[in-house]
Design a protein around this motif. Sequence first.
Motif, PDB file in Angstrom:
ATOM      1  N   PHE A   1       5.487 -11.578   6.739  1.00 33.54           N
ATOM      2  CA  PHE A   1       4.058 -11.305   6.560  1.00 33.54           C
ATOM      3  C   PHE A   1       3.720 -11.319   5.079  1.00 33.54           C
ATOM      4  O   PHE A   1       4.422 -10.717   4.261  1.00 33.54           O
ATOM      5  CB  PHE A   1       3.685  -9.941   7.152  1.00 33.54           C
ATOM      6  N   SER A   2       2.627 -11.989   4.732  1.00 33.57           N
ATOM      7  CA  SER A   2       2.111 -12.008   3.360  1.00 33.57           C
ATOM      8  C   SER A   2       1.340 -10.718   3.082  1.00 33.57           C
ATOM      9  O   SER A   2       1.078  -9.913   3.993  1.00 33.57           O
ATOM     10  CB  SER A   2       1.180 -13.202   3.179  1.00 33.57           C
ATOM     11  N   CYS A   3       0.917 -10.540   1.823  1.00 36.11           N
ATOM     12  CA  CYS A   3       0.083  -9.384   1.480  1.00 36.11           C
ATOM     13  C   CYS A   3      -1.206  -9.396   2.297  1.00 36.11           C
ATOM     14  O   CYS A   3      -1.640  -8.357   2.800  1.00 36.11           O
ATOM     15  CB  CYS A   3      -0.264  -9.392  -0.007  1.00 36.11           C
ATOM     16  N   LYS A   4      -1.836 -10.567   2.402  1.00 34.38           N
ATOM     17  CA  LYS A   4      -3.091 -10.658   3.136  1.00 34.38           C
ATOM     18  C   LYS A   4      -2.894 -10.317   4.609  1.00 34.38           C
ATOM     19  O   LYS A   4      -3.704  -9.587   5.198  1.00 34.38           O
ATOM     20  CB  LYS A   4      -3.698 -12.054   3.010  1.00 34.38           C
TER      21      LYS A   4
ATOM     22  N   LYS B   1       4.872  -9.798  -6.220  1.00 31.98           N
ATOM     23  CA  LYS B   1       3.552  -9.365  -5.745  1.00 31.98           C
ATOM     24  C   LYS B   1       3.663  -8.633  -4.411  1.00 31.98           C
ATOM     25  O   LYS B   1       3.062  -7.564  -4.223  1.00 31.98           O
ATOM     26  CB  LYS B   1       2.633 -10.571  -5.606  1.00 31.98           C
ATOM     27  N   LEU B   2       4.445  -9.197  -3.491  1.00 28.74           N
ATOM     28  CA  LEU B   2       4.595  -8.591  -2.172  1.00 28.74           C
ATOM     29  C   LEU B   2       5.304  -7.244  -2.261  1.00 28.74           C
ATOM     30  O   LEU B   2       4.921  -6.285  -1.584  1.00 28.74           O
ATOM     31  CB  LEU B   2       5.372  -9.529  -1.242  1.00 28.74           C
ATOM     32  N   ARG B   3       6.326  -7.163  -3.096  1.00 29.89           N
ATOM     33  CA  ARG B   3       7.053  -5.901  -3.241  1.00 29.89           C
ATOM     34  C   ARG B   3       6.140  -4.806  -3.779  1.00 29.89           C
ATOM     35  O   ARG B   3       6.192  -3.654  -3.320  1.00 29.89           O
ATOM     36  CB  ARG B   3       8.265  -6.081  -4.160  1.00 29.89           C
ATOM     37  N   GLU B   4       5.292  -5.159  -4.736  1.00 34.32           N
ATOM     38  CA  GLU B   4       4.377  -4.176  -5.306  1.00 34.32           C
ATOM     39  C   GLU B   4       3.348  -3.726  -4.274  1.00 34.32           C
ATOM     40  O   GLU B   4       3.040  -2.532  -4.151  1.00 34.32           O
ATOM     41  CB  GLU B   4       3.669  -4.770  -6.527  1.00 34.32           C
ATOM     42  N   PHE B   5       2.842  -4.687  -3.496  1.00 37.15           N
ATOM     43  CA  PHE B   5       1.882  -4.358  -2.442  1.00 37.15           C
ATOM     44  C   PHE B   5       2.510  -3.409  -1.428  1.00 37.15           C
ATOM     45  O   PHE B   5       1.913  -2.383  -1.055  1.00 37.15           O
ATOM     46  CB  PHE B   5       1.416  -5.643  -1.753  1.00 37.15           C
ATOM     47  N   CYS B   6       3.695  -3.752  -0.961  1.00 36.53           N
ATOM     48  CA  CYS B   6       4.365  -2.925   0.052  1.00 36.53           C
ATOM     49  C   CYS B   6       4.683  -1.535  -0.481  1.00 36.53           C
ATOM     50  O   CYS B   6       4.529  -0.530   0.233  1.00 36.53           O
ATOM     51  CB  CYS B   6       5.639  -3.624   0.533  1.00 36.53           C
TER      52      CYS B   6
ATOM     53  N   ILE C   1       5.454   0.736   2.625  1.00 40.56           N
ATOM     54  CA  ILE C   1       6.233  -0.163   3.493  1.00 40.56           C
ATOM     55  C   ILE C   1       7.472  -0.616   2.720  1.00 40.56           C
ATOM     56  O   ILE C   1       7.363  -1.071   1.583  1.00 40.56           O
ATOM     57  CB  ILE C   1       5.400  -1.400   3.891  1.00 40.56           C
ATOM     58  N   HIS C   2       8.645  -0.494   3.331  1.00 46.98           N
ATOM     59  CA  HIS C   2       9.858  -0.954   2.664  1.00 46.98           C
ATOM     60  C   HIS C   2      10.072  -2.450   2.896  1.00 46.98           C
ATOM     61  O   HIS C   2       9.851  -2.955   4.000  1.00 46.98           O
ATOM     62  CB  HIS C   2      11.083  -0.177   3.159  1.00 46.98           C
TER      63      HIS C   2
ATOM     64  N   TRP D   1       1.314 -18.851   4.209  1.00 48.60           N
ATOM     65  CA  TRP D   1       1.659 -17.789   3.248  1.00 48.60           C
ATOM     66  C   TRP D   1       0.458 -17.320   2.444  1.00 48.60           C
ATOM     67  O   TRP D   1       0.625 -16.565   1.486  1.00 48.60           O
ATOM     68  CB  TRP D   1       2.771 -18.275   2.314  1.00 48.60           C
ATOM     69  N   ASP D   2      -0.738 -17.767   2.818  1.00 49.29           N
ATOM     70  CA  ASP D   2      -1.973 -17.351   2.139  1.00 49.29           C
ATOM     71  C   ASP D   2      -1.947 -17.647   0.645  1.00 49.29           C
ATOM     72  O   ASP D   2      -2.528 -16.908  -0.156  1.00 49.29           O
ATOM     73  CB  ASP D   2      -2.252 -15.855   2.384  1.00 49.29           C
ATOM     74  N   GLY D   3      -1.245 -18.730   0.279  1.00 44.27           N
ATOM     75  CA  GLY D   3      -1.221 -19.140  -1.116  1.00 44.27           C
ATOM     76  C   GLY D   3      -0.501 -18.176  -2.039  1.00 44.27           C
ATOM     77  O   GLY D   3      -0.650 -18.266  -3.268  1.00 44.27           O
ATOM     78  N   GLU D   4       0.274 -17.252  -1.469  1.00 47.37           N
ATOM     79  CA  GLU D   4       0.933 -16.228  -2.304  1.00 47.37           C
ATOM     80  C   GLU D   4       2.272 -16.737  -2.831  1.00 47.37           C
ATOM     81  O   GLU D   4       3.063 -17.329  -2.107  1.00 47.37           O
ATOM     82  CB  GLU D   4       1.135 -14.947  -1.506  1.00 47.37           C
ATOM     83  N   ASN D   5       2.520 -16.491  -4.105  1.00 48.87           N
ATOM     84  CA  ASN D   5       3.769 -16.897  -4.746  1.00 48.87           C
ATOM     85  C   ASN D   5       4.557 -15.677  -5.183  1.00 48.87           C
ATOM     86  O   ASN D   5       4.027 -14.603  -5.271  1.00 48.87           O
ATOM     87  CB  ASN D   5       3.480 -17.779  -5.965  1.00 48.87           C
TER      88      ASN D   5
END
Length: 319
Positions: A165-168, A196-201, A206-207, A315-319
């Motif tokens: 799952f992406s951030c979005k 980016k995803l790690r920071e969002f989670c 969320i781990h 991936w909603d354009g997430e890198n």
Amino acid sequence: MVSVPEIILNSGHTMPLLGMGTAVYPFVGSNAVTSAILRAIELGYRHFDTAALYQTEQSLGEAIAQARHQGLIKSREELFITSKLWCSDAHADLVLPALHKTLRNLQLDYLDLYLIHFPVSLKPGKFEAPPPKEDLMPMDIKSVWGAMEECQRLGLTRSIGVSNFSCKKLSDLLLNVTIPPAVNQVEMNPTWQQKKLREFCKNKGIHVAGYSPLGARGTMWGTNQVMESKELEEIAKARGKTIAQVCLKWINEQGAIVIVKSFNEERMKENLDIFDWALREEDFQKISQIQQCRSFKTETLVSEDGPFKSVEEFWDGEN
């Protein structure tokens, strides 16, 4: 025997920071898988990751039964078992039957963690990988997640979460939850760091669990970019470790759970040997400069007629 550290999930349950994956491609269970899991338990592994798609649930279940019979573990409570809901069962009315089938395969009364494998559904009935493009369907995430929550409320799994799952997509999911996901399992390694995803989670409690920590070399979609990295080779030589250990340690020091996969006994031992040493600041600096490239591009889950028309959209354009 090595003792693996644990973290506490938002569900209140603990989860070992290192787990052993059981996917063998082409997907199939076997006595070899069962034997490898048994040896892993002897060495100190207590966290095992499977999925309905992998067809290794039965092999893992047999290994758990044998481990209890042989006295390698005193009870099922000593193990942390993860499995995943396949896309063709990602429909509200099929989630509970799918989990019951998984539990029968594993010979268990409950899972520790149940994940939605991908944020896409398939027409019910087929169990194929890669799936037929014409079977791709948008997921009704609200109803599917509601069924996942019911699985947890019934005690059939202690925690629930998602994978890929992406951030979005996580943001959209979080608008419709009573029980938030405990884990998001995604590709993570020094060549795909998921900052980016790690920071969002982290901000959402969320781990992150990282699969393909070595780039999944030798699979149908993996690459050699991790194991052939000059930067990682330099760090490994300087620290007297292997490239694999440097990768696993880097993930560990980001606070993420790492899912390793090797049935080779020496590598299984090597993968456990990451908890009594640390990378240095210069190592982190060097790793932060590695060129980033996603290995798992999910081409098999996109289609001009499907819910996601391109890998970028998936991936909603997430890198």
